[in-house]
Structure formats: C-alpha cells, structure tokens
Design a protein around this motif. Structure first.
Motif, PDB file in Angstrom:
ATOM      1  N   ALA A 102       0.829  -1.201   0.000  1.00  9.66           N
ATOM      2  CA  ALA A 102       0.000   0.000   0.000  1.00  9.66           C
ATOM      3  C   ALA A 102       0.867   1.257   0.000  1.00  9.66           C
ATOM      4  O   ALA A 102       0.583   2.224  -0.710  1.00  9.66           O
ATOM      5  CB  ALA A 102      -0.940  -0.004   1.201  1.00  9.66           C
ATOM      6  N   GLU A 103       1.942   1.236   0.775  1.00  8.91           N
ATOM      7  CA  GLU A 103       2.812   2.407   0.882  1.00  8.91           C
ATOM      8  C   GLU A 103       3.514   2.712  -0.443  1.00  8.91           C
ATOM      9  O   GLU A 103       3.520   3.847  -0.903  1.00  8.91           O
ATOM     10  CB  GLU A 103       3.860   2.219   1.991  1.00  8.91           C
ATOM     11  N   SER A 104       4.070   1.700  -1.073  1.00  8.86           N
ATOM     12  CA  SER A 104       4.768   1.935  -2.341  1.00  8.86           C
ATOM     13  C   SER A 104       3.773   2.289  -3.446  1.00  8.86           C
ATOM     14  O   SER A 104       4.079   3.086  -4.335  1.00  8.86           O
ATOM     15  CB  SER A 104       5.616   0.721  -2.743  1.00  8.86           C
ATOM     16  N   GLY A 122      -7.669  -9.821  -9.703  1.00  8.78           N
ATOM     17  CA  GLY A 122      -6.668 -10.455  -8.856  1.00  8.78           C
ATOM     18  C   GLY A 122      -6.168  -9.556  -7.737  1.00  8.78           C
ATOM     19  O   GLY A 122      -5.323  -9.961  -6.944  1.00  8.78           O
ATOM     20  N   LEU A 123      -6.684  -8.336  -7.649  1.00 12.93           N
ATOM     21  CA  LEU A 123      -6.245  -7.399  -6.600  1.00 12.93           C
ATOM     22  C   LEU A 123      -7.338  -7.150  -5.556  1.00 12.93           C
ATOM     23  O   LEU A 123      -7.258  -6.193  -4.794  1.00 12.93           O
ATOM     24  CB  LEU A 123      -5.812  -6.070  -7.234  1.00 12.93           C
ATOM     25  N   GLU A 124      -8.330  -8.022  -5.509  1.00 15.50           N
ATOM     26  CA  GLU A 124      -9.452  -7.828  -4.598  1.00 15.50           C
ATOM     27  C   GLU A 124      -9.011  -7.686  -3.142  1.00 15.50           C
ATOM     28  O   GLU A 124      -9.577  -6.882  -2.399  1.00 15.50           O
ATOM     29  CB  GLU A 124     -10.462  -8.976  -4.747  1.00 15.50           C
ATOM     30  N   ALA A 125      -7.995  -8.410  -2.721  1.00  9.56           N
ATOM     31  CA  ALA A 125      -7.522  -8.326  -1.335  1.00  9.56           C
ATOM     32  C   ALA A 125      -6.904  -6.969  -1.020  1.00  9.56           C
ATOM     33  O   ALA A 125      -6.768  -6.607   0.151  1.00  9.56           O
ATOM     34  CB  ALA A 125      -6.500  -9.438  -1.063  1.00  9.56           C
ATOM     35  N   ALA A 129      -6.768  -0.656   0.237  1.00  7.54           N
ATOM     36  CA  ALA A 129      -5.579   0.204   0.125  1.00  7.54           C
ATOM     37  C   ALA A 129      -5.606   1.004  -1.176  1.00  7.54           C
ATOM     38  O   ALA A 129      -5.254   2.190  -1.188  1.00  7.54           O
ATOM     39  CB  ALA A 129      -4.313  -0.647   0.189  1.00  7.54           C
ATOM     40  N   ILE A 130      -6.042   0.378  -2.246  1.00 11.07           N
ATOM     41  CA  ILE A 130      -6.124   1.078  -3.534  1.00 11.07           C
ATOM     42  C   ILE A 130      -7.136   2.214  -3.444  1.00 11.07           C
ATOM     43  O   ILE A 130      -6.856   3.345  -3.854  1.00 11.07           O
ATOM     44  CB  ILE A 130      -6.472   0.074  -4.665  1.00 11.07           C
TER      45      ILE A 130
END
Length: 192
Positions: A102-104, A122-125, A129-130
């Motif tokens: 999340a930070e980067s 594929g980025l559901e988890a 953060a997004i």
C-alpha cells in the motif's frame, strides 16, 4: 457534454470491433473497447485539468510484474490508444505498475502524477488500500471487473450478455473528486 458527444460515446459501446479484437477474459469487455472507453470517460472529467500538469498519466495496476491474459491485453490496448488520442488536449502516458505494498503504491501514484488507474483482476484483497490512495490523491479508479466497482472503484466497463455497460459508482467518484459530465449518467448504470 453535447447530445452528439453522448451519442458518440454510446456508439463506442456498440460499434467497436467484437470478435477478433484484443480479447479480455470471456466475461469481460474486449480490451480495446475498455481502453478507448477509459480515455473517453477520462476526457469527460470536468476536474481533470486541476489534477494534471502537462500530460495525462494512466497507470495499469496488476498483481504481477508481467501482466498476462486480460490485463496484458488491456495494457497493450491502452498503449495503442494513447498513441492515437489526447485527453483534454494533453498527451497520454500509460505506465504499468505491479501492486506490491500500500505504501509503495500510494507513493508511486503520487510521484507519477497519475490521473487514472486501471485495476486488473486479482487485486481484490488490496482494494481497500487502492481505494484509500485514489481518494487521497484524487485519482480516477477504473476496472473491467464489476465486483471491484461495486466494492468501491469508480468506473467499470462490463458485459451484460452481449451488451457493454458503463458502471459509475457515484460515491466513489465524489470521494476521488472526479466530476464527470452529467450526460454520462444517461448512458450508464449508476451505483448510488
């Protein structure tokens, strides 16, 4: 947006190439249609000029270093469309950035001056953060995955049977400080 522009945008959903075009996953709208509609939708952001400088940066966020499948097809289509189009009179730059932390992610979007991101499946988890970073930085979030839009991303391009559908998540758009032309609401499925 004039009535003519609304008709052109609507026609883009219906008239773009189907079979044989750059393909996304079977349940997703073709990659070339998603790329064109992303750039056309971004051009309808009345707040865009206040969020960008000399170019419009669109970041494709994938779960891996080498996007394949539908994500890779969307990346290729965005590159092709960006060579042919401008958005709000500005050149478009497409950048691929695999999600790591999340930070980067937030620091990368800020450094790039991103105007929009396309979030691959594929980025559901990592959607929490997004979403937090797109809201903090006023970056339009887009996906070809309906569940991601219903989970808080702003714009989606999906299929309903054979029909292309523009999804607009109004609370997410407001939180990202993206103000799309109200005429788009007439051709979209709106999530309140």
């Amino acid at each position: 947006m004039t009535r003519f522009q609304a008709l052109v945008l609507t026609a883009a959903f219906c008239l773009l190439p189907g079979p044989g075009a750059l393909q996304a996953a079977p349940e997703q709208l073709e990659a070339d249609r998603q790329a064109l509609l992303l750039l056309k939708t971004l051009s309808q952001d009345k707040n865009l000029k206040s969020r960008v400088k000399e170019r419009v940066v669109v970041v494709l966020v994938s779960p891996t270093e080498n996007p394949g499948g539908s994500c890779g097809a969307v990346l290729s289509a965005l590159h092709a469309q960006s060579k042919e189009m401008t958005v709000a009179g500005l050149k478009v730059q497409i950048i691929h950035a695999p999600f790591q932390t999340a930070e980067s992610f937030g620091a990368g979007l800020e450094k790039l001056g991103a105007a929009a991101i396309y979030v691959c499946g594929g980025l559901e988890a990592h959607l929490g953060a997004i979403r937090a970073e797109t809201r903090r930085l006023s970056v339009l979030s887009v996906s070809g995955v309906e569940s991601q839009v219903r989970s808080g991303l702003s714009v989606g391009f999906v299929l309903r049977g054979e029909k292309a559908v523009l999804l607009l998540n109004l609370p997410a758009l407001r939180e990202e400080k993206v103000f799309l032309d109200p005429a788009l609401l007439r051709v979209a499925e709106v999530i309140e």
